[in-house]
Design an enzyme around this catalytic site. Sequence first.
Site, PDB file in Angstrom:
ATOM      1  N   HIS A  69       0.787  -1.083   0.195  1.00 43.46           N
ATOM      2  CA  HIS A  69      -0.116   0.145  -0.002  1.00 43.46           C
ATOM      3  C   HIS A  69       0.895   1.302   0.021  1.00 43.46           C
ATOM      4  O   HIS A  69       0.469   2.334   0.612  1.00 43.46           O
ATOM      5  CB  HIS A  69      -1.014   0.001   1.130  1.00 43.46           C
ATOM      6  CG  HIS A  69      -0.352  -0.231   2.445  1.00 43.46           C
ATOM      7  ND1 HIS A  69      -0.051  -1.693   2.702  1.00 43.46           N
ATOM      8  CD2 HIS A  69      -0.266   0.332   3.493  1.00 43.46           C
ATOM      9  CE1 HIS A  69       0.311  -1.705   4.039  1.00 43.46           C
ATOM     10  NE2 HIS A  69       0.471  -0.299   4.610  1.00 43.46           N
ATOM     11  N   GLY A  77      -1.180 -10.666   4.121  1.00 42.53           N
ATOM     12  CA  GLY A  77      -2.435 -11.480   3.809  1.00 42.53           C
ATOM     13  C   GLY A  77      -2.785 -11.939   5.250  1.00 42.53           C
ATOM     14  O   GLY A  77      -2.330 -11.526   6.360  1.00 42.53           O
ATOM     15  N   HIS A 120      -2.838  -1.057  20.757  1.00 41.83           N
ATOM     16  CA  HIS A 120      -1.298  -1.171  20.422  1.00 41.83           C
ATOM     17  C   HIS A 120      -0.823  -0.390  19.432  1.00 41.83           C
ATOM     18  O   HIS A 120       0.098   0.344  19.802  1.00 41.83           O
ATOM     19  CB  HIS A 120      -1.146  -2.770  19.903  1.00 41.83           C
ATOM     20  CG  HIS A 120       0.163  -3.160  19.918  1.00 41.83           C
ATOM     21  ND1 HIS A 120       1.144  -3.631  20.808  1.00 41.83           N
ATOM     22  CD2 HIS A 120       0.771  -2.614  18.651  1.00 41.83           C
ATOM     23  CE1 HIS A 120       2.383  -3.899  20.058  1.00 41.83           C
ATOM     24  NE2 HIS A 120       2.231  -3.369  18.847  1.00 41.83           N
ATOM     25  N   GLU A 121      -1.275  -0.418  18.394  1.00 44.67           N
ATOM     26  CA  GLU A 121      -0.775   0.652  17.202  1.00 44.67           C
ATOM     27  C   GLU A 121      -0.937   1.933  17.740  1.00 44.67           C
ATOM     28  O   GLU A 121       0.137   2.646  17.287  1.00 44.67           O
ATOM     29  CB  GLU A 121      -1.525   0.256  15.905  1.00 44.67           C
ATOM     30  CG  GLU A 121      -1.574  -1.078  15.287  1.00 44.67           C
ATOM     31  CD  GLU A 121      -0.182  -1.690  15.179  1.00 44.67           C
ATOM     32  OE1 GLU A 121       0.772  -0.978  14.957  1.00 44.67           O
ATOM     33  OE2 GLU A 121       0.073  -3.003  15.162  1.00 44.67           O
ATOM     34  N   HIS A 124       2.269   2.987  19.296  1.00 44.43           N
ATOM     35  CA  HIS A 124       3.447   3.397  18.329  1.00 44.43           C
ATOM     36  C   HIS A 124       2.963   4.973  17.884  1.00 44.43           C
ATOM     37  O   HIS A 124       4.063   5.860  17.870  1.00 44.43           O
ATOM     38  CB  HIS A 124       3.456   2.387  17.133  1.00 44.43           C
ATOM     39  CG  HIS A 124       3.722   1.139  17.588  1.00 44.43           C
ATOM     40  ND1 HIS A 124       5.253   0.938  18.054  1.00 44.43           N
ATOM     41  CD2 HIS A 124       3.098  -0.298  17.075  1.00 44.43           C
ATOM     42  CE1 HIS A 124       5.227  -0.438  18.074  1.00 44.43           C
ATOM     43  NE2 HIS A 124       4.126  -1.227  17.676  1.00 44.43           N
ATOM     44  N   HIS A 130       8.020  -1.411  21.009  1.00 46.05           N
ATOM     45  CA  HIS A 130       7.641  -2.623  21.484  1.00 46.05           C
ATOM     46  C   HIS A 130       8.000  -2.844  23.065  1.00 46.05           C
ATOM     47  O   HIS A 130       9.437  -2.584  22.983  1.00 46.05           O
ATOM     48  CB  HIS A 130       8.040  -3.840  20.550  1.00 46.05           C
ATOM     49  CG  HIS A 130       7.006  -3.949  19.674  1.00 46.05           C
ATOM     50  ND1 HIS A 130       7.518  -4.492  18.377  1.00 46.05           N
ATOM     51  CD2 HIS A 130       5.835  -3.710  19.425  1.00 46.05           C
ATOM     52  CE1 HIS A 130       6.127  -4.228  17.503  1.00 46.05           C
ATOM     53  NE2 HIS A 130       5.480  -3.920  18.035  1.00 46.05           N
TER      54      HIS A 130
END
Lengths: 368, 80
Positions: A69, A77, A120-121, A124, A130
């Site tokens: 992208h 996938g 979680h994202e 960031h 992490h």
Amino acid sequence: FTLTDGNPKWKRTNITYRILNYTPDMHQSDVDNAIKKALEVWSNASPLTFKRLYDGIADIMISFEVRDHRDNSPFDGPNGILAHAFQPGDNIGGDVHFDEEESWSSKGTRGYNLFIVAAHELGHSMGLSHSDDAGALMYPTYSYTEPHLFRLPQDDIDGIQAIYGKLDNPVQPTGPTTPKACDPRTTFDAVASIRGEMMFFKGRQFWRKHPQLDLELYFIALFWPNLPSRIEAAYENYEKDQLVLFKGNQYWVLNGYDIQYGYPKSIYHLGFPKTVKKIDAAFSDPESGKTYFFVGNKYWRYDEIRQTMEAGYPKNIAQTFKGVGPKIDAALQHDGYVYFFQGTKVLQFNPNSRRVQSVQRSNTWLNC
Amino acid sequence: APVDLVRNDVDMNFVKNYLNNYYSSEDEAIAPFYYDDNVTLAEKLKKMQQFFGLEVTGNPDSETLAVMKKPRCGVPDLGT
């Protein structure tokens, strides 16, 4: 926790976000709600505030993407990589991308819970990297938690506050910490054997001790997503090769990884009076097929073969188990002894002499 | 005796891809030129095992592979 290299952070605390598109897996309102709740995870623990934009450029652009992208980090996938996000900054900075080829959900254990992954994202997006704390939200692998029971772990609270400071409030949020086996303060909620292994339950997690393997810490939800955290009592039913777990006035019967059909059931089906609200500890004796349940300073005895509570109970714990109690966290029968876990101590009770034979630190059972 | 070589190749490719995705760091760029791929790979593997609290062996044992196969976030565990 770990901060992203170079300690990037937003220069303002009022951050904007925009949801660019939706997954067909969920209702749009459920996506909106999952993102809103995920942002609240961070705004509840720091001075950050979030405002939604419906057009134009927001600090955090949120989208569902497929394969390549055009950000140099193609998705792969189904499964594998679920999502990624960029550190605070201009343009793509702060943006969150979810892999559209995953199966996204808002409730239950099927698919990946969007709220958990988004929370979680967004960590960031705020500048956190992490964490190597297996109980932290910022740990890199996915672990399901019931969204309405989610509490931001202390490690993540410490992380976000290290970047943006504390809340402007005399009462600061606190979160669950990941138990450490050899911490001298380690106590257990419940202990049981199962097929030659030992399980030590503590909060949302349990230690699994196998004679031939290293000690391992797992989330209860990883094995049994429908079980609650903070199990209060557990025992192995040797007659039926089952693990029986208790919390409040409910109990669950497990066979291997499967929760048996029809559970949880009420403990009153076992014959407890309604005055009993919870079981503190339990152990089963494979020789006699009797199970002992400990509640406060009393204990009951259940016949696993006849499947009835025995008459003449409850009795005082001190009457039979001298030197034990009154409050017991967990109990276990092993190698002919009964072990009573009370706080940071474990009492080794000899059923033949009917005396406490030795007292050790509870976590000696975790090879400490 | 060598067993299941095809599967081992698949696993090693998987391990290499995983480590390149999540454990590429500046260390790699400054590693001595005479380091061969296997040494770099073993070093990355050790970092990964240390991060996840696994036994640090530098070998992709079954426990390490199991952690690598868990669904996860795509952001690297080390570095920017």
